[in-house]
Design a protein around this motif. Sequence first.
Motif, mmCIF file in Angstrom:
data_model
loop_
_atom_site.group_PDB
_atom_site.id
_atom_site.type_symbol
_atom_site.label_atom_id
_atom_site.label_comp_id
_atom_site.label_asym_id
_atom_site.label_seq_id
_atom_site.Cartn_x
_atom_site.Cartn_y
_atom_site.Cartn_z
ATOM 1 N N GLY A 75 57.580 50.932 22.743
ATOM 2 C CA GLY A 75 57.575 51.478 24.097
ATOM 3 C C GLY A 75 58.087 50.519 25.148
ATOM 4 N N PHE A 76 58.150 49.229 24.819
ATOM 5 C CA PHE A 76 58.670 48.223 25.751
ATOM 6 C C PHE A 76 60.143 47.916 25.496
ATOM 7 C CE2 PHE A 76 54.096 47.118 25.531
ATOM 8 C CZ PHE A 76 53.787 47.125 26.885
ATOM 9 N N ALA A 77 60.743 48.549 24.493
ATOM 10 C CA ALA A 77 62.071 48.160 24.029
ATOM 11 C C ALA A 77 63.191 48.707 24.908
ATOM 12 C CB ALA A 77 62.270 48.622 22.592
ATOM 13 N N VAL A 78 64.199 47.860 25.119
ATOM 14 C CA VAL A 78 65.438 48.232 25.792
ATOM 15 C C VAL A 78 66.574 47.873 24.836
ATOM 16 C CG1 VAL A 78 66.964 47.793 27.757
ATOM 17 C CG2 VAL A 78 64.472 47.763 28.072
ATOM 18 N N GLY A 79 67.509 48.815 24.596
ATOM 19 C CA GLY A 79 68.627 48.539 23.710
ATOM 20 C C GLY A 79 68.852 49.678 22.741
ATOM 21 N N ASP A 80 69.340 49.338 21.543
ATOM 22 C CA ASP A 80 69.654 50.364 20.552
ATOM 23 C C ASP A 80 69.340 49.843 19.161
ATOM 24 O OD1 ASP A 80 71.780 48.649 19.842
ATOM 25 O OD2 ASP A 80 73.154 49.654 21.220
ATOM 26 N N ALA A 81 69.840 50.547 18.143
ATOM 27 C CA ALA A 81 69.513 50.208 16.771
ATOM 28 C C ALA A 81 70.099 48.873 16.329
ATOM 29 C CB ALA A 81 69.994 51.321 15.831
ATOM 30 N N GLN A 82 71.033 48.320 17.108
ATOM 31 C CA GLN A 82 71.686 47.069 16.719
ATOM 32 C C GLN A 82 71.054 45.846 17.388
ATOM 33 O OE1 GLN A 82 75.742 48.171 17.741
ATOM 34 N NE2 GLN A 82 76.218 48.371 15.567
ATOM 35 N N ALA A 83 70.454 46.026 18.555
ATOM 36 C CA ALA A 83 69.797 44.916 19.250
ATOM 37 C C ALA A 83 68.810 45.471 20.263
ATOM 38 C CB ALA A 83 70.819 44.024 19.951
ATOM 39 N N LEU A 84 67.693 44.770 20.413
ATOM 40 C CA LEU A 84 66.639 45.200 21.327
ATOM 41 C C LEU A 84 66.114 44.006 22.112
ATOM 42 C CD1 LEU A 84 64.569 47.472 18.888
ATOM 43 C CD2 LEU A 84 65.975 48.282 20.796
ATOM 44 N N ARG A 85 65.618 44.271 23.300
ATOM 45 C CA ARG A 85 64.904 43.276 24.072
ATOM 46 C C ARG A 85 63.713 43.953 24.742
ATOM 47 N NH1 ARG A 85 67.116 40.545 29.176
ATOM 48 N NH2 ARG A 85 64.875 40.131 29.277
ATOM 49 N N PHE A 86 62.750 43.145 25.164
ATOM 50 C CA PHE A 86 61.664 43.673 25.974
ATOM 51 C C PHE A 86 62.187 43.995 27.367
ATOM 52 C CE2 PHE A 86 58.952 41.758 22.770
ATOM 53 C CZ PHE A 86 57.826 42.567 22.767
ATOM 54 N N ASP A 87 61.577 44.969 28.013
ATOM 55 C CA ASP A 87 61.814 45.225 29.433
ATOM 56 C C ASP A 87 61.771 43.880 30.157
ATOM 57 O OD1 ASP A 87 61.236 45.621 32.199
ATOM 58 O OD2 ASP A 87 60.405 47.595 31.782
ATOM 59 N N PRO A 88 62.811 43.546 30.953
ATOM 60 C CA PRO A 88 62.876 42.224 31.586
ATOM 61 C C PRO A 88 61.686 41.886 32.479
ATOM 62 C CG PRO A 88 65.003 43.312 31.714
ATOM 63 C CD PRO A 88 64.030 44.336 31.203
#
Length: 224
Positions: A19-32
């Motif tokens: 639920g905190f993820a930003v990105g797609d199936a290739q790379a993700l980051r936490f909401d800044p």
Amino acid sequence: MAHPLDRPIWTALTTRQAGFAVGDAQALRFDPEVALFAAAADSSPDSRAALVRLVPPGGTIGLVERGETTLPEGLRIVKQAACVQMLAPQLSVPEPTSDVLSLGEADAAAMLALATLTEPGPFFARTHTLGDFVGVSEAGQLVAMAGERLKVPGFTEVSGVCTRPGWRGRGYAAALLGLVARRIVARGDTPFLHAYADHAATIALYERLGFVVRARMTYTILAR
């Protein structure tokens, strides 16, 4: 078979903290606003390029992984440090001797101010939403805290452990860390944490509380 904590950020963002993820199936980051951390799905060129796209102009991301970090083209290393990842299969922690507060949204500004002063690790405006946080207040001022950060199946990270200068040496950090860890165990998870490999005194404290080194990790901050 890879251990889920070998790549804790990718595991967290694709499972319990999706639920905190930003990105797609290739790379993700936490909401800044929540955390600095990011991870690529793998070491393929497409995944590395996707990781680069998650870094805003003038911004940074942080990687925590076992083994060497493959530097994506288009990013530079701002900081890199060796860390140890520690688990607590058995706890030996003190009971808090001061009144402990459950910290929440109303305490967000005080938590950010304390973390900014003491630098326990990356801490942002909404880092406190990653899990339960507890603290000690003296004379109306938050002087110590500890809480939770990464969550993967079967494991929860203890993080944000810090004490304001002038209140150190009273056992607040160990007691709050212990309280957070006990609550993690009560939920059926194993507590884990990260420490800089060259901070021998900190590692020794964690070992006295029941933590043991599981793996050596690399913490890398990257910018465009």
